[in-house]
Design an enzyme around this catalytic site. Structure first.
Site, short mmCIF file in Angstrom:
data_model
loop_
_atom_site.label_atom_id
_atom_site.label_comp_id
_atom_site.label_asym_id
_atom_site.label_seq_id
_atom_site.Cartn_x
_atom_site.Cartn_y
_atom_site.Cartn_z
N ILE A 370 10.53 -29.15 4.56
CA ILE A 370 11.53 -29.06 3.08
C ILE A 370 13.07 -28.98 3.52
CG2 ILE A 370 9.78 -27.47 2.10
CD1 ILE A 370 11.51 -25.19 2.88
N GLY A 373 18.32 -30.66 9.90
CA GLY A 373 19.78 -30.81 10.16
C GLY A 373 19.94 -30.82 11.65
N VAL A 378 13.05 -27.61 8.85
CA VAL A 378 12.58 -26.36 8.36
C VAL A 378 11.25 -26.68 7.53
CG1 VAL A 378 12.92 -24.48 6.68
CG2 VAL A 378 14.73 -25.37 8.06
N ASP A 511 30.06 -18.89 9.14
CA ASP A 511 29.38 -20.34 8.61
C ASP A 511 28.86 -20.18 7.27
OD1 ASP A 511 29.05 -22.89 9.01
OD2 ASP A 511 27.36 -22.59 9.97
#
Length: 686
Positions: A370, A373, A378, A511
């Protein structure tokens, strides 16, 4: 011993076939070639130093030594209030050793590494010679050796790895045309900042040598320094130093950290640590001299690697001692094993087997993916995991015996092995964070084959970024929903900034971005991805952390942190401000419409529009359409008052300096006003 002299006047001494350079002459020649005017930018008036130290008030003395006292103080310099340490040198000392004064200034101003002390400046006025460095508020490493609670086994390994990297830098950094032998490594010259990061200091005795000669030994005619308990015996016997001399001293510090005691103690039978440690190691009885509280934290594998490394550093044969570039990977491996052991022991109840995860994801089939990066991918799947819903209130029960449940989860598989530190950090952080607006960690997998997997609660609506990246999906979010999402993020930030349950520490996320904001049922927003988070002590008035290692995502990065390494809560506020602008415009910070004008993306562009009064040009077209109708409802755009309040706080958040930005409490207060205004005009309650 036979003397030789080359065409340049350098003296060499041959002993047993080994060529040794005359270090004193080479070092003196290198220092004499240094123009003191090169350091003019670091020179500061005596009156400033007197003001900072209250005229060298005795109450500010933190160290007394033959060379002179060291004072603490606060110095306003270049518009910044800096905590300093001022080393005031005795006149009798520097009259004979002025080159040491300039050596310290030269080294500290030339060598730039996150684990080296940072020079602020120096004073050379009215017979005063003072070296001013940033004060590392925890003081020297020697103060904590015997405390296994503050200096845990993993923290000791982290300190050693950082120090080893600093030594690798001064010994081998290639861009420089010279190499450095420190000659005074000990636990007293290693300083610790608020984050327990070490800073190697005291370079006044250092030797600078040509990079091409870094593997040679150097004969020392003068200044044979003996730090009792730390100095290499071979150096004292032969008066010849090289990088392996530093390795001996570093080995002593390793044994200090391993055993939890100083190199020289009051115990007359075991006064000096080196011979005791060497003997115990050879007879496999090191555990007899290790602090019991520390010993129980150690896993066998990391202990064996660490002890062998420390022992090798103390080898009588110079050639048999490892170079620092051999030591770094050994210590990194010991740290990796210790972290893995800590994760397995402290969080046993959260462990999920790799076979279970493979079965749930059909061996990481892309059909379950789903998101992805730089870290990896993920996956969405159903699996059984620890039920943490009521565990915090149950005392005296082994969490492994508590109920488990099955649910839909998000499985983050990390491919980047450099992310191991962040992986462990995220486990430790999220197990202490319990808040509706913080994503929940449900489990992890950390196996010897390099598998690093985190299992989170599943956010049913995905990331905020996925909506900002799609104009069709973003129009599903009306103004009130957007305000509530902003408030959720702000409440999560308030929690991690002020109320985390991590001992006496509080957190900076580092972040915050739309990709790390996940949306669950009813559009509830949750902050995720704590791999870059930093902690600071709760009782520290100035919560700024100084670092040379800048981390985060460029478009969301606080400009002041990026430029000067000044990290604090206001850095998160800037990043959150960028997210507010994304929500306002319905577009991503790094959309090409912004980056083709300014590589920092949305913030500087929006700031320019705001100052010119043209901000409506970049506001989400759906909001503009609804606002222009002058008909407001919970499903339509903002009224003018609500929008004005939102714009004001958003642009205060992305102010270029930290001092201009609001606290998270003020942000929440203003966002509530914007929401109340919207709902009041619509004759509805929020």
């Amino acid at each position: 011993m036979v003397d030789y002299q080359d065409a340049n006047g350098h003296i060499f001494l041959a002993e047993d076939g080994v060529v040794c350079y005359n270090a004193f002459l080479i070092n003196k020649q290198m220092m004499s070639s240094v123009n003191h005017d090169d350091f003019a930018h670091l020179k500061m008036p005596l009156v400033n130093v007197l003001s900072a130290t209250s005229n060298f008030d005795d109450k500010n003395v933190i160290q007394k030594a033959d060379i002179g006292n060291a004072y603490i103080g606060q110095l306003l310099w270049s518009g910044e209030l800096i905590k300093i340490k001022a080393q005031r040198l005795n006149k009798e000392w520097y009259d004979e050793k002025e080159e040491d004064f300039w050596m310290e200034i030269s080294m500290l101003s030339t060598l730039k590494h996150k684990n080296l002390a940072s020079i602020v400046g120096f004073c050379d006025e009215n017979d005063e010679k003072i070296i001013i460095t940033r004060r590392e508020t925890r003081g020297s490493l020697s103060n904590y050796l015997s405390d296994p609670m503050l200096l845990t086994w993993v923290r000791r390994l982290e300190i050693c790895v950082a120090l080893a990297n600093a030594l690798s830098y001064i010994h081998y950094d290639e861009p420089r045309d010279f190499s450095v032998i420190h000659r005074d490594i000990c636990s007293a010259t290693v300083l610790l900042n608020d984050n327990w990061e070490p800073k190697l200091s005291d370079f006044r005795l250092s030797m600078t040598i040509k990079a091409s000669q870094r593997h040679h030994s150097f004969h020392v005619d003068h200044k044979v320094w003996n730090r009792v308990g730390y100095t290499d015996p071979t150096y004292l016997d032969t008066r010849s130093a090289n990088h392996k001399s530093d390795m001996y001293s570093f080995g002593i510090v390793l044994f200090e950290l391993l055993c939890g005691r100083k190199s020289v103690s009051d115990d007359q039978d075991n006064k000096y640590l080196a011979p005791v440690a060497i003997t115990r190691y050879r007879y496999e009885k090191l555990n007899q001299i290790i602090d019991p509280g520390l010993l129980k934290q150690m896993d066998p594998q990391s202990f064996d690697i660490f002890a062998k490394t420390a022992y090798d550093c103390l080898n009588d044969e110079l050639s048999q001692r490892p170079n620092i570039d051999e030591i770094v990977p050994r210590l990194e491996k010991a740290l990796e094993l210790a972290r893995q052991n800590r994760a397995e022991n402290n969080f046993e109840h959260l462990k999920i087997g790799l076979d279970v995860i493979k079965e749930a994801t059909e061996n990481f089939n892309d059909a379950h993916c789903i998101g992805s990066g730089g870290f990896g991918k993920v996956y969405k799947a159903d699996l059984e995991h620890f039920d943490s819903s009521n565990s915090s209130s149950i005392e005296g029960v082994n969490k492994c015996d508590l109920p488990r449940k099955r649910s839909t989860v998000a499985i983050k598989r990390i491919h980047n092995q450099e992310g191991e530190e962040g992986f462990i950090s995220e486990i430790e952080t999220l197990t202490t964070c319990k808040h509706d607006n913080i994503i929940s960690l449900l489990g992890f997998c950390y196996e010897g084959n390099g598998a690093m997997i985190l299992v989170y609660e599943h956010a049913s609506k995905g990331s905020l970024e996925s909506y900002l990246g799609s104009s069709d999906r973003m129009t599903n979010l009306n103004w009130v929903q957007r305000l509530n999402i902003c408030l959720d993020i702000a409440r999560g930030l308030k929690y991690i900034h002020n109320n985390t349950n991590h001992g006496k520490q509080k957190m900076i996320h580092r972040d915050i971005k739309s990709d790390n904001i996940l949306l669950g049922d009813n559009w509830k927003a949750k902050i995720a991805d704590f791999g870059l988070s930093k902690f600071h002590p709760a009782d520290q008035v100035a919560s700024t952390i100084y670092t040379n290692r800048i981390a985060g995502t460029y478009m969301y990065l606080d400009p002041e942190y990026e430029k000067d390494g000044r990290l604090n809560k206001k850095s998160d506020i800037y990043s959150f401000g960028v997210v507010l602008l994304e929500i306002l415009t319905g577009s991503l910070a790094y959309d090409s419409v912004y980056t083709k004008v300014n590589d920092k993306g949305i913030a500087p562009i929006a700031r320019d529009h705001f100052e010119k009064g043209t901000i409506m040009e970049i506001v989400d077209h759906k909001i503009k359409e609804e606002t222009d109708e002058h008909v407001f409802s919970l499903s339509k755009g903002p009224n003018k008052e609500s929008l004005d309040i939102f714009l004001d706080i958003a642009f205060r958040c992305v102010a270029e300096t930290q001092a201009q930005r609001p606290t998270i409490e003020v942000v929440i207060q203003e966002l509530k006003k914007a929401l109340n205004s919207q709902c009041r005009k619509c004759n509805n309650k929020p």
